[in-house]
Design an enzyme around this catalytic site. Structure first.
Site, short mmCIF file in Angstrom:
data_model
loop_
_atom_site.label_atom_id
_atom_site.label_comp_id
_atom_site.label_asym_id
_atom_site.label_seq_id
_atom_site.Cartn_x
_atom_site.Cartn_y
_atom_site.Cartn_z
N HIS A 134 -4.04 0.11 34.83
CA HIS A 134 -3.96 0.68 33.47
C HIS A 134 -3.20 2.00 33.48
O HIS A 134 -3.44 2.86 32.62
CB HIS A 134 -5.35 0.89 32.85
N SER B 9 23.56 13.97 30.26
CA SER B 9 23.60 13.87 28.81
C SER B 9 24.84 14.57 28.29
O SER B 9 25.26 15.60 28.83
CB SER B 9 22.34 14.52 28.22
N LYS C 124 19.90 17.35 31.71
CA LYS C 124 19.37 15.99 31.90
C LYS C 124 19.91 15.27 33.12
O LYS C 124 21.07 15.41 33.48
CB LYS C 124 19.66 15.13 30.66
N GLU D 216 17.06 1.77 34.13
CA GLU D 216 16.88 1.34 32.74
C GLU D 216 17.71 0.10 32.43
O GLU D 216 17.28 -0.80 31.72
CB GLU D 216 17.24 2.48 31.79
#
Ligand code: ARG
Length: 439
Positions: free
Chosen positions: A154, A275, A281, A288
């Site tokens: 979880h 970024s 960033k 991803e």
């Protein structure tokens, strides 16, 4: 250029022609189409349709086409599909003999044959890619065997495990994926040629020797089935979707583990991006994209199953879509496996924060309950005793190793020193399949 214009008076509508054309996609079948055509020509020689000279001229002509063209060059040429390109080019090259090549054959058995040859080869490449990922996982496991981290359920800290145990969990998943691909080869490895358009061929083609020539393990037993089913495509997509699902879960873990909040991993700059606006960033785009491609491939599996489910038996043009969907999945699986392997090989483990998280004494709660069991307390009762100790520690803002456990059970006075250390919790899981080392 078409192989079927004779029956028609009108020209094909140009927009429909564009829709109908598959050469842009199926040009990658160029080499397998030529191999299959050469094997077919040999079978035509064997049953007397071709003279020795005709066969020789066809065989040489086909070999020349293979030498002269690459799939990329063929893609833009004005032919309907790769089969049309090869046959028309052969006829241009060698003349009359070339007109005999398509005897006793249809593009329906031809395309099924070509695609099976292609998919067999594709499976071999994916299997090797998966093995390379497994190799990288074993490498990381071996290099960092001393590193512990929390195992999560979880996404809450559950029990400490070794980093090697984490890596080898994915090794096991990928092992089943690799096995599934390998086991599917046997079902792809079947020759359709000789099935004709749907009912078989009027010529006694020696199908067994065509199969031997092309390296197929066996020949199909029913021409209707052989030309109309693409279950081998579904299976490839399904195996790809499952493989990518596993890759996606690893990607998701590592996206989380590499956040500032977790700080367990530092991803290589070679697989991250910046970024355009926020100078600080460093984004995990490689992982991803693996996660995103997993979704798209799962979608192509359901898409292709939906295409198949309503088809009347026999070949239908819908089946032409099989190439685009499989090729895209194949390409994205290969890209993903390669990026994943590189990501695993270049990741930097931040062992201090990992070990610190693994040292959270609450993750020893189960071990405390198990300790009471060794003293004869039934597990349900020991679970409750430790739960009360947990609650009390939480109220005090202390760790389970910082409170007086004997207040909850006198047996805790016998607790060996260091019992709640992550290393000893891990070491106790020494049965097969557990995170501890076996003695
Ligand atoms: N390009 C077609 C395909 O990929 C070849 C088979 C065409 N057969 C036909 N009956 N139109 O499926």
């Amino acid at each position: 250029m078409k192989l079927w214009q004779g029956r028609f008076e009108e020209e094909t509508d140009p927009v429909f022609e564009k829709m109908n054309r598959s050469l842009g996609v199926d040009a990658v079948l160029l080499d397998v189409d030529i191999r299959a055509s050469r094997a077919h020509a040999k079978a035509l020689l064997g049953c007397g349709v071709l003279s020795h000279e005709e066969w020789q001229s066809i065989d040489r002509g086909l070999e020349e086409i293979l030498q002269e063209y690459t799939p990329d060059e063929v893609k833009a040429l004005p032919y309907e599909d790769v089969h049309t390109f090869v046959e028309a080019t052969l006829i241009q090259k060698i003349g009359a003999a070339g007109q005999k090549l398509h005897t006793g054959r249809s593009r329906n058995d031809q395309v099924a044959t070509d695609f099976r040859l292609f998919v067999k080869r594709a499976i071999g490449l994916v299997v090797a890619d998966v093995e390379a990922v497994q190799h990288a996982l074993v490498g990381s496991a071996a290099a960092n065997a001393g590193v512990l981290l929390p195992a999560y359920t979880h996404l809450r800290r559950a029990q400490p495990i070794r980093w090697s145990h984490y890596c080898l969990a994915f090794y096991e998943m990928f092992e089943r994926d690799r096995e599934r691909f390998e086991q599917s080869v046997d079902r792809v490895d079947v020759l359709p040629l000789g099935s004709g358009a749907v009912a078989g061929s009027n010529f006694p083609l020696d199908r067994e020797s065509i199969a031997r020539e092309l390296g197929f393990g066996r020949i199909s037993m029913n021409s209707l089935d052989a030309t109309c089913d693409r279950d081998f495509v579904v299976e490839f997509l399904s195996n790809s979707a499952l493989l990518m699902t596993h890759a996606s879960r690893l990607a998701e873990d590592w996206i989380i583990y590499s956040t500032d909040e977790f700080g367990f991993l530092e991803l290589s700059e070679k697989v991250t991006t910046g970024s355009s606006l926020m100078p600080q960033k460093k984004n995990p785009d490689g992982l991803e994209l693996i996660r995103g491609k997993a979704a798209i491939i799962a979608g192509s599996l359901t898409g292709f199953l939906s295409l198949m489910k309503g088809l009347p038996t026999g070949y239908n043009k819908d089946l032409q879509e099989d190439k685009a969907v499989l090729l895209s999945a194949f390409e994205n699986v290969r890209l993903s496996m390669s990026v994943l392997r590189f990501t695993i090989r270049t990741v930097q483990l931040k062992s201090a924060p990992m070990n610190k998280a693994a040292a959270d004494s609450f993750m020893g709660a189960t071990d405390l309950a198990d300790f009471l069991v060794t003293k004869g307390v039934p597990f349900r009762a020991s679970h409750d005793i430790v739960a009360r100790a947990v609650r009390s520690a939480l109220e005090k803002g202390a760790g389970l190793d910082e409170i007086d456990l004997t207040a909850f059970s006198p047996f805790f006075s016998e607790l060996p020193p260091g019992y709640l250390a992550a290393e000893s919790i891990v070491a106790r899981k020494r049965l097969i399949g557990g995170t501890g080392h076996r003695p």
